[in-house]
Design a protein around this motif. Structure first.
Motif, PDB file in Angstrom:
ATOM      1  N   THR A  89      28.675 -10.425 -19.373  1.00 40.22           N
ATOM      2  CA  THR A  89      28.403 -10.240 -17.951  1.00 40.22           C
ATOM      3  C   THR A  89      27.066  -9.542 -17.787  1.00 40.22           C
ATOM      4  O   THR A  89      26.761  -8.596 -18.510  1.00 40.22           O
ATOM      5  CB  THR A  89      29.518  -9.402 -17.296  1.00 40.22           C
ATOM      6  N   GLY A 119      31.752  -8.742 -13.343  1.00 39.58           N
ATOM      7  CA  GLY A 119      32.202 -10.050 -13.785  1.00 39.58           C
ATOM      8  C   GLY A 119      33.700 -10.256 -13.686  1.00 39.58           C
ATOM      9  O   GLY A 119      34.269 -11.053 -14.428  1.00 39.58           O
ATOM     10  N   CYS A 122      34.791 -13.803  -9.864  1.00 40.06           N
ATOM     11  CA  CYS A 122      33.809 -14.869 -10.052  1.00 40.06           C
ATOM     12  C   CYS A 122      34.353 -16.168  -9.456  1.00 40.06           C
ATOM     13  O   CYS A 122      34.940 -16.985 -10.174  1.00 40.06           O
ATOM     14  CB  CYS A 122      33.490 -15.031 -11.532  1.00 40.06           C
ATOM     15  N   SER A 141      26.625 -10.226 -10.016  1.00 39.87           N
ATOM     16  CA  SER A 141      26.550 -10.424 -11.464  1.00 39.87           C
ATOM     17  C   SER A 141      26.758 -11.893 -11.791  1.00 39.87           C
ATOM     18  O   SER A 141      27.192 -12.671 -10.938  1.00 39.87           O
ATOM     19  CB  SER A 141      27.597  -9.562 -12.203  1.00 39.87           C
ATOM     20  N   LYS A 143      28.069 -14.422 -15.347  1.00 37.54           N
ATOM     21  CA  LYS A 143      28.835 -14.269 -16.582  1.00 37.54           C
ATOM     22  C   LYS A 143      28.777 -15.574 -17.387  1.00 37.54           C
ATOM     23  O   LYS A 143      28.956 -16.654 -16.834  1.00 37.54           O
ATOM     24  CB  LYS A 143      30.278 -13.900 -16.258  1.00 37.54           C
TER      25      LYS A 143
END
Length: 148
Positions: A89, A119, A122, A141, A143
């Motif tokens: 991540t 992460g 998501c 973020s 990942k």
């Protein structure tokens, strides 16, 4: 009897060498993830569905990498602003507005787009060998994981 023992020793050594090679080549940083992610390609994104095997650099994104391009710059002359290679991540900093994404990873590895910094949440991903254009404003973020 010595021939048989040497043969067994040689086979054992070869098997150990092969096992070590498998561990080295298949090990990554490893990242566990919940299987609760939506199975759709970046639902907020405009996907371009350029599905092709990752055989080389595409739009400046090297094979094995996932790439982000600068805000409102399209493919930016094939110069990504952010590139990611290792599973894990990555927090995003100062990434807002529309960006192009190209996932040039191999083996079907998805590129997850996450709303939290760790992460864990998501809701969207870009499939391997595809591109997307999306608003990064709600993202905190990204990942990389080996597969869905």
């Amino acid at each position: 009897m010595h021939f048989f023992s040497r043969k067994n020793l040689a086979i054992s050594a070869l098997m150990m060498l092969m096992l070590c090679a498998m561990v080295l080549f298949n090990s990554g940083t490893g990242h566990a993830y919940a299987a609760t992610h939506a199975p759709s390609v970046a639902s907020q994104a405009t996907t371009h569905n350029i599905v092709r095997p990752a055989a080389g650099t595409v739009h400046g994104c090297p094979v094995g990498y996932a790439c982000i391009y600068p805000q409102n710059a399209g493919w930016n002359g094939d110069h990504p602003s952010n590139t990611y290679y290792n599973y894990g991540t990555y927090k995003l900093y100062n990434q807002y507005g529309n960006h192009y994404i190209y996932n040039n990873q191999t083996g079907g590895a998805p590129f997850w787009l996450c709303t939290d910094s760790y992460g864990k949440t998501c809701p969207w991903y870009v499939a391997a060998g595809t591109s997307a254009q999306t608003d990064f404003t709600p993202l905190n973020s990204v990942k990389l994981v080996p597969s869905l």
